[in-house]
Every structure is written in C-alpha cells, then in structure tokens.
Design an enzyme around this catalytic site. Structure first.
Site, PDB file in Angstrom:
ATOM      1  N   GLY A  46     -55.254 -45.426 -54.164  1.00 56.61           N
ATOM      2  CA  GLY A  46     -55.416 -46.024 -52.849  1.00 56.61           C
ATOM      3  C   GLY A  46     -56.028 -45.027 -51.888  1.00 56.61           C
ATOM      4  N   GLN A  51     -58.377 -41.471 -43.875  1.00 53.93           N
ATOM      5  CA  GLN A  51     -58.443 -40.340 -44.820  1.00 53.93           C
ATOM      6  C   GLN A  51     -59.879 -39.858 -45.024  1.00 53.93           C
ATOM      7  OE1 GLN A  51     -55.757 -42.385 -47.890  1.00 53.93           O
ATOM      8  NE2 GLN A  51     -55.282 -40.216 -48.182  1.00 53.93           N
ATOM      9  N   CYS A  91     -50.317 -38.319 -52.293  1.00 55.40           N
ATOM     10  CA  CYS A  91     -51.357 -38.754 -51.364  1.00 55.40           C
ATOM     11  C   CYS A  91     -52.571 -37.861 -51.563  1.00 55.40           C
ATOM     12  CB  CYS A  91     -50.841 -38.623 -49.932  1.00 55.40           C
ATOM     13  SG  CYS A  91     -52.036 -39.119 -48.687  1.00 55.40           S
ATOM     14  N   LEU A  92     -53.762 -38.474 -51.567  1.00 55.97           N
ATOM     15  CA  LEU A  92     -54.992 -37.690 -51.749  1.00 55.97           C
ATOM     16  C   LEU A  92     -55.204 -36.705 -50.597  1.00 55.97           C
ATOM     17  CD1 LEU A  92     -57.435 -40.415 -53.134  1.00 55.97           C
ATOM     18  CD2 LEU A  92     -56.296 -38.585 -54.404  1.00 55.97           C
ATOM     19  N   HIS A 133     -47.775 -47.573 -48.538  1.00 57.62           N
ATOM     20  CA  HIS A 133     -48.276 -46.219 -48.287  1.00 57.62           C
ATOM     21  C   HIS A 133     -49.597 -46.269 -47.498  1.00 57.62           C
ATOM     22  CE1 HIS A 133     -49.166 -41.950 -49.708  1.00 57.62           C
ATOM     23  NE2 HIS A 133     -50.337 -42.362 -49.275  1.00 57.62           N
ATOM     24  N   GLU A 134     -50.526 -47.116 -47.961  1.00 57.50           N
ATOM     25  CA  GLU A 134     -51.845 -47.163 -47.309  1.00 57.50           C
ATOM     26  C   GLU A 134     -51.748 -47.755 -45.909  1.00 57.50           C
ATOM     27  OE1 GLU A 134     -53.967 -45.383 -48.586  1.00 57.50           O
ATOM     28  OE2 GLU A 134     -53.087 -45.269 -50.577  1.00 57.50           O
ATOM     29  N   HIS A 137     -50.808 -45.297 -43.307  1.00 59.18           N
ATOM     30  CA  HIS A 137     -51.919 -44.437 -42.848  1.00 59.18           C
ATOM     31  C   HIS A 137     -52.608 -45.042 -41.624  1.00 59.18           C
ATOM     32  CE1 HIS A 137     -52.367 -41.135 -45.689  1.00 59.18           C
ATOM     33  NE2 HIS A 137     -52.320 -41.938 -46.725  1.00 59.18           N
TER      34      HIS A 137
END
Ligand code: NI
Length: 164
Positions: A46, A51, A91-92, A133-134, A137
């Site tokens: 994701g 991000q 997380c990226l 999670h996304e 953000h």
C-alpha cells in the site's frame, strides 16, 4: 510512468491532513500510475499520496500474492469496521522496521475510482489492515503512533512483514 521518491518518517508532509480530490484530471491519473509503480518497486502492499509528497486523498493498495490486483481509492472513507486483529505492521516510510498494531479485522470502505465512480470495498485481515493504515496517512497519522511495545528490525522477524 515514473518512480517517485518515498518520503520518510519525520518528513513534515507525513503529518499533514490531505485534501479531497475534486476532479480526476490527467495529472491525477499520472500520480496514481506513479504511486502504483513506486509501491510495486518497493515491494509494498500500500502507498498513500502524502508518502510521495502529494497532499491529496489518494491511496493505492495491492495485497494479492502475485501483486496483480491494484486497488485505487480516491477520497476513501471507512463506513464499517468490526472485529480485531493484532499483528506486525510496517510502512514504506519507515523502511526495515515493524511494530505490533491492533486493527479491525473487517472493514467496509467507500471510495472513488479513476473513472470518478463511487464504489464500496470490503476487506478482512491484511486488506482491512492495509485500508486502515493507508487511510490514516491521509490524516497525517503513522502506525508508530499505535504501536504496542517497541519497533523491531525486520531482519529480527521470523516472517517478512508487509510494508505499507
Ligand atoms: Ni505507511
């Protein structure tokens, strides 16, 4: 399509609230293409627009084993959440780290697709976790705010954790 730079934890852009998308323009389509390419390149499941430094309410997700089922969510909102799951999350924007987070085990969300059509999606387990999670953000929140205990290095985990 082009790869975009993934912003890392501590970057101000990750702590801001994103704005609604009013219209699906060619720029928005290009952004979504780039986000997908960037997510796949990083082996993530994701990625949210902030991000890659863009404060718009857009996320892409793909939790399929072959990474061939992209989900594009524009102006998404969670309309139902129930159950509970507790497990490692990454997380990226915080590469190489994971932490234990409790999330709903099932969510139903509403979003717009790239055609500007509203749709609903239901997910359990990893998909439910990824959606929560996304969407966090988009409101400037990171999973580290919800971590139970300490962050761990991914190499110390038995299983590779998915990064979102
Ligand atoms: Ni993330």
């Amino acid at each position: 399509m082009a790869l975009r730079t993934i912003r890392e934890y501590g970057d101000d852009v990750l702590a801001k609230r994103c704005k609604e998308v009013k219209e699906i323009t060619p720029r928005i389509r290009e952004l979504v293409d780039d986000m997908l390419e960037t997510m796949y390149e990083a082996n993530g499941v994701g990625l949210a627009a902030p991000q890659v430094g863009i404060l718009k309410r857009i996320v892409v997700i793909d939790v399929s084993p072959e990474a061939d089922q992209p989900i594009v969510m524009i102006n998404p909102e969670i309309i139902e959440a129930d159950g509970e799951q507790t497990g490692y999350e990454g997380c990226l924007s915080l590469p190489g780290k994971s932490g234990i987070v409790t999330r709903p085990n099932h969510v139903k969300a509403r979003a717009m697709d790239l055609e500007g059509k509203e749709y609903e999606i239901e997910g359990e387990e990893l998909l439910a976790r990824a959606i929560c999670h996304e969407l966090d953000h988009l409101d400037g929140h990171m999973y580290v705010e919800k971590v139970e205990g300490d962050l761990v290095n991914n190499e110390d985990l038995v299983d590779d954790s998915d990064e979102e």
